[in-house]
Design a protein around this motif. Structure first.
Motif, PDB file in Angstrom:
ATOM      1  N   VAL A   1       3.207  -0.230   8.965  1.00  0.00           N
ATOM      2  CA  VAL A   1       2.053   0.451   8.374  1.00  0.00           C
ATOM      3  C   VAL A   1       1.048  -0.561   7.827  1.00  0.00           C
ATOM      4  N   SER A   2       1.531  -1.587   7.158  1.00  0.00           N
ATOM      5  CA  SER A   2       0.623  -2.570   6.555  1.00  0.00           C
ATOM      6  C   SER A   2      -0.181  -3.320   7.613  1.00  0.00           C
ATOM      7  N   LEU A   3       0.458  -3.672   8.721  1.00  0.00           N
ATOM      8  CA  LEU A   3      -0.261  -4.338   9.801  1.00  0.00           C
ATOM      9  C   LEU A   3      -1.331  -3.430  10.403  1.00  0.00           C
TER      10      LEU A   3
ATOM     11  N   PRO B   1       0.821  -1.209   0.000  1.00  0.00           N
ATOM     12  CA  PRO B   1       0.000   0.000   0.000  1.00  0.00           C
ATOM     13  C   PRO B   1       0.857   1.261   0.000  1.00  0.00           C
ATOM     14  N   THR B   2       0.256   2.369  -0.416  1.00  0.00           N
ATOM     15  CA  THR B   2       1.001   3.621  -0.509  1.00  0.00           C
ATOM     16  C   THR B   2       1.549   4.039   0.851  1.00  0.00           C
ATOM     17  N   GLY B   3       0.806   3.796   1.916  1.00  0.00           N
ATOM     18  CA  GLY B   3       1.286   4.162   3.247  1.00  0.00           C
ATOM     19  C   GLY B   3       2.561   3.445   3.616  1.00  0.00           C
ATOM     20  N   ALA B   4       2.680   2.183   3.214  1.00  0.00           N
ATOM     21  CA  ALA B   4       3.894   1.420   3.493  1.00  0.00           C
ATOM     22  C   ALA B   4       5.068   1.970   2.694  1.00  0.00           C
ATOM     23  N   ALA B   5       4.815   2.314   1.434  1.00  0.00           N
ATOM     24  CA  ALA B   5       5.870   2.896   0.609  1.00  0.00           C
ATOM     25  C   ALA B   5       6.343   4.226   1.195  1.00  0.00           C
ATOM     26  N   THR B   6       5.402   5.027   1.672  1.00  0.00           N
ATOM     27  CA  THR B   6       5.757   6.307   2.295  1.00  0.00           C
ATOM     28  C   THR B   6       6.610   6.091   3.532  1.00  0.00           C
ATOM     29  N   ALA B   7       6.277   5.078   4.321  1.00  0.00           N
ATOM     30  CA  ALA B   7       7.042   4.799   5.537  1.00  0.00           C
ATOM     31  C   ALA B   7       8.477   4.402   5.220  1.00  0.00           C
ATOM     32  N   VAL B   8       8.665   3.659   4.143  1.00  0.00           N
ATOM     33  CA  VAL B   8      10.020   3.299   3.723  1.00  0.00           C
ATOM     34  C   VAL B   8      10.793   4.562   3.342  1.00  0.00           C
ATOM     35  N   GLY B   9      10.135   5.459   2.602  1.00  0.00           N
ATOM     36  CA  GLY B   9      10.775   6.705   2.224  1.00  0.00           C
ATOM     37  C   GLY B   9      11.176   7.542   3.430  1.00  0.00           C
ATOM     38  N   GLN B  10      10.309   7.558   4.429  1.00  0.00           N
ATOM     39  CA  GLN B  10      10.615   8.310   5.652  1.00  0.00           C
ATOM     40  C   GLN B  10      11.794   7.698   6.392  1.00  0.00           C
ATOM     41  N   ALA B  11      11.856   6.372   6.436  1.00  0.00           N
ATOM     42  CA  ALA B  11      12.988   5.722   7.096  1.00  0.00           C
ATOM     43  C   ALA B  11      14.285   6.000   6.354  1.00  0.00           C
ATOM     44  N   LEU B  12      14.224   6.016   5.032  1.00  0.00           N
ATOM     45  CA  LEU B  12      15.414   6.343   4.243  1.00  0.00           C
ATOM     46  C   LEU B  12      15.857   7.784   4.494  1.00  0.00           C
ATOM     47  N   THR B  13      14.896   8.671   4.617  1.00  0.00           N
ATOM     48  CA  THR B  13      15.226  10.070   4.912  1.00  0.00           C
ATOM     49  C   THR B  13      15.910  10.187   6.267  1.00  0.00           C
ATOM     50  N   GLU B  14      15.405   9.459   7.240  1.00  0.00           N
ATOM     51  CA  GLU B  14      16.047   9.464   8.563  1.00  0.00           C
ATOM     52  C   GLU B  14      17.490   8.998   8.466  1.00  0.00           C
ATOM     53  N   LEU B  15      17.734   7.966   7.666  1.00  0.00           N
ATOM     54  CA  LEU B  15      19.088   7.433   7.528  1.00  0.00           C
ATOM     55  C   LEU B  15      19.989   8.359   6.716  1.00  0.00           C
ATOM     56  N   ALA B  16      19.394   9.062   5.748  1.00  0.00           N
ATOM     57  CA  ALA B  16      20.199   9.905   4.859  1.00  0.00           C
ATOM     58  C   ALA B  16      20.511  11.271   5.453  1.00  0.00           C
ATOM     59  N   HIS B  17      19.601  11.810   6.250  1.00  0.00           N
ATOM     60  CA  HIS B  17      19.740  13.208   6.672  1.00  0.00           C
ATOM     61  C   HIS B  17      19.952  13.384   8.169  1.00  0.00           C
ATOM     62  N   GLY B  18      19.987  12.291   8.916  1.00  0.00           N
ATOM     63  CA  GLY B  18      20.169  12.405  10.355  1.00  0.00           C
ATOM     64  C   GLY B  18      21.251  11.478  10.850  1.00  0.00           C
ATOM     65  N   ASP B  19      21.263  11.288  12.139  1.00  0.00           N
ATOM     66  CA  ASP B  19      22.207  10.374  12.768  1.00  0.00           C
ATOM     67  C   ASP B  19      21.676   8.945  12.638  1.00  0.00           C
ATOM     68  N   GLY B  20      22.538   8.053  12.157  1.00  0.00           N
ATOM     69  CA  GLY B  20      22.102   6.677  11.932  1.00  0.00           C
ATOM     70  C   GLY B  20      21.617   5.992  13.186  1.00  0.00           C
ATOM     71  N   MET B  21      22.234   6.272  14.326  1.00  0.00           N
ATOM     72  CA  MET B  21      21.808   5.641  15.563  1.00  0.00           C
ATOM     73  C   MET B  21      20.453   6.173  16.029  1.00  0.00           C
ATOM     74  N   MET B  22      20.154   7.442  15.720  1.00  0.00           N
ATOM     75  CA  MET B  22      18.829   7.971  16.044  1.00  0.00           C
ATOM     76  C   MET B  22      17.773   7.245  15.209  1.00  0.00           C
ATOM     77  N   ALA B  23      18.088   7.009  13.925  1.00  0.00           N
ATOM     78  CA  ALA B  23      17.173   6.261  13.063  1.00  0.00           C
ATOM     79  C   ALA B  23      16.990   4.835  13.586  1.00  0.00           C
ATOM     80  N   PHE B  24      18.081   4.260  14.120  1.00  0.00           N
ATOM     81  CA  PHE B  24      18.013   2.914  14.668  1.00  0.00           C
ATOM     82  C   PHE B  24      17.112   2.869  15.901  1.00  0.00           C
TER      83      PHE B  24
END
Length: 375
Positions: A278-280, A28-51
Motif C-alpha cells: 500500500v505504501s509503495l 499511512p492509514t492505508g498501510a495499517a488497514t492492509a495489515v489488519g486485513q491480512a491478519l483477518t485473512e489469517l485469523a478467519h480463513g485458511d492459512g494457505m489461502m492467505a499465503f
C-alpha cells in the motif's frame, strides 16, 4: 494524488511534527488497514489461502520497488532489512584472500560490519576517514583508497548522520572501469528521492522500508544486477533457492533460480509486505518527482530557518531530506529533549541534531518546530 491527499493518510500529524523519517517513520492509514486485513485473512480463513494472496502482493511489491529503483524486476528480492541485504552481499561476493573492501568511517555500522566479518576469509576492510571539519565523506578519498586488490566499494547513497548525498555516478563509473563490486545502501534515499540504480551502475543495493518508504520494519529491498547473479556464492539458502520452490517433495539444489529472489530463503513477512504494498502504491500515486521536490523544499526551508535562528547547520550539498544542526549553547541531547517535550520528533546522530521531513510536511509546521530553538 495531491500532496494534501497524501498528508491526509498520516494521523500522526495531529499529535506532533514527525521530523525523524531518517529514523523510524509513521505508516499511512492505508498501510495499517492492509495489515489488519491480512491478519483477518489469517485469523478467519485458511492459512494457505492467505499465503497465496500474499504471493500476489509480494510480486507487486517487487515490481513497484523495481520501478522505484529503475532496475529489472528479476534483480529485486525482499529481505528483512538493510543489514540483512548487506550481509548477503558480503557473504556472496567471491572474495579471494588478500583482497579488500573500501568503506567510509562515518557510515552506519551495517555498511561496515558485514565486511569486517569476512576477515576470516582473508578480506581486509579499509576504512576511509571523513573530514574532521564537517564530518563529510569524500568520493575522491574512497577512490584513492582502492588498489589492484580492491574487490568491493560500499557506500550509502545518503549518509545517515549528515544527510550528505554521495555521487553514485562517479563512484559507479570508477568501480565499473576497474571491475570492483559497487555496493550501495539506499535506505536514506529510497522513498524520498528519485532513484536510478541502473544509471549509477550499482551491482548490489540494499535498504529497509521503515523510514522513507512508510512501512513497518521487517522488510526491505535487495537489488542484485541480474548479469552478476551467476558470480555470487550460495548463501542465505533455503527452500526458495530453486525454480518451482513449492515442489518440496524433490531435492534439487542444483536447479538454482537465476533471479535475485532466490535469496528470499524461506517463509515471508506477510504483514510487512501487506503494508509495503500500500505504501509503495501511495508514493507512486503522488509520483517520486513530486515527492522529491517536496522533501527537498522542506529540507531547504529548514536549513534557512535554522541558520536564521543562529544554528550551525552541517554544510551538505542540500540534496537529501536530512538536515543536521547544532545549537550554539545547548547540548544536542538537551535540544532533543526540549523538542520532544513540545511534540517535535527528531534525533541525535553523529554529533548533530537531525531533522528529516517527508513530503507531507507543511511550512507552518517547520516554522513552529524551529521557533522552539531559542538562543
Amino acid at each position: 494524488m495531491t500532496l494534501a491527499e497524501f498528508r491526509a493518510q498520516f494521523p500522526s500529524v495531529e499529535n506532533g511534527v514527525h521530523l525523524n523519517h531518517a529514523g523510524m517513520g509513521p505508516i499511512p492509514t492505508g498501510a495499517a488497514t492492509a495489515v489488519g486485513q491480512a491478519l483477518t485473512e489469517l485469523a478467519h480463513g485458511d492459512g494457505m489461502m492467505a499465503f497465496r494472496a500474499h504471493l500476489k502482493r509480494q510480486q507487486r511489491v517487487r515490481e513497484a520497488l523495481a520501478r522505484l529503483m529503475n532496475v529489472a524486476t528479476e534483480g529485486v528480492a525482499l529481505v528483512r532489512n538493510t543489514s540483512h541485504g548487506l550481509t548477503i552481499a558480503a557473504q556472496a561476493i567471491p572474495f579471494r584472500p588478500g583482497e579488500n573492501v573500501v568503506v567510509g568511517a562515518c557510515e552506519y555500522p551495517s555498511v561496515v560490519y558485514p565486511w569486517q566479518a569476512q576477515a576470516s576469509r582473508g578480506v581486509e576492510t579499509r576504512i576511509v576517514a571523513c573530514a574532521t571539519t564537517n564530518d563529510l565523506l569524500s568520493e575522491d578519498a574512497l577512490i584513492a583508497a582502492c588498489d589492484e586488490n580492491t574487490r568491493a566499494l560500499a557506500v550509502s547513497w545518503v549518509q545517515w548522520g549528515t544527510g550528505q548525498r554521495m555521487d553514485l555516478e562517479k563512484l559507479g563509473a570508477f568501480c565499473k572501469a576497474r571491475g570492483i563490486w559497487f555496493v550501495v545502501d539506499v535506505i536514506q534515499g529510497l522513498g524520498a528521492l528519485e532513484c536510478d540504480l541502473t544509471a549509477c551502475g550499482a551491482d548490489i543495493a540494499a535498504g529497509g522500508c521503515h523510514k522513507w518508504l512508510l512501512a513497518p520494519a521487517g522488510i526491505g529491498p535487495l537489488y542484485i544486477k541480474p548479469e552478476r547473479l551467476g558470480e555470487l556464492l550460495p548463501t542465505n539458502v533455503g527452500w526458495n533457492w530453486v525454480n518451482n520452490p513449492f515442489n518440496w517433495d524433490r531435492l534439487r539444489f542444483e536447479d538454482m533460480r537465476l533471479r535475485a529472489d532466490r535469496f528470499e530463503e524461506g517463509s515471508p513477512a506477510i504483514l510487512a509486505t501487506a503494508a509495503l504494498d500500500v505504501s509503495l502504491a501511495l508514493l507512486e500515486s503522488v509520483g517520486m518527482g513530486e515527492i522529491e521536490r517536496a522533501v527537498l523544499a522542506s529540507a531547504t526551508r529548514l536549513r534557512q530557518l535554522l541558520r536564521g535562528r543562529g544554528m550551525e547547520v552541517c554544510p551538505t550539498d542540500g540534496h537529501s531530506g536530512i538536515v543536521a544542526f547544532r545549537h550554539p549553547r545547548y547540548t544536542n541531547d538537551d535540544v532533543l529533549a526540549h523538542l520532544d517535550a513540545h511534540g517535535v520528533w527528531g534525533a541525535v546522530r553523529c554529533g548533530w541534531v537531525r531533522f528529516s521531513p517527508h513530503a507531507y510536511h507543511q511550512a507552518d509546521e517547520l516554522e513552529s518546530a524551529v521557533a522552539l530553538l531559542r538562543v
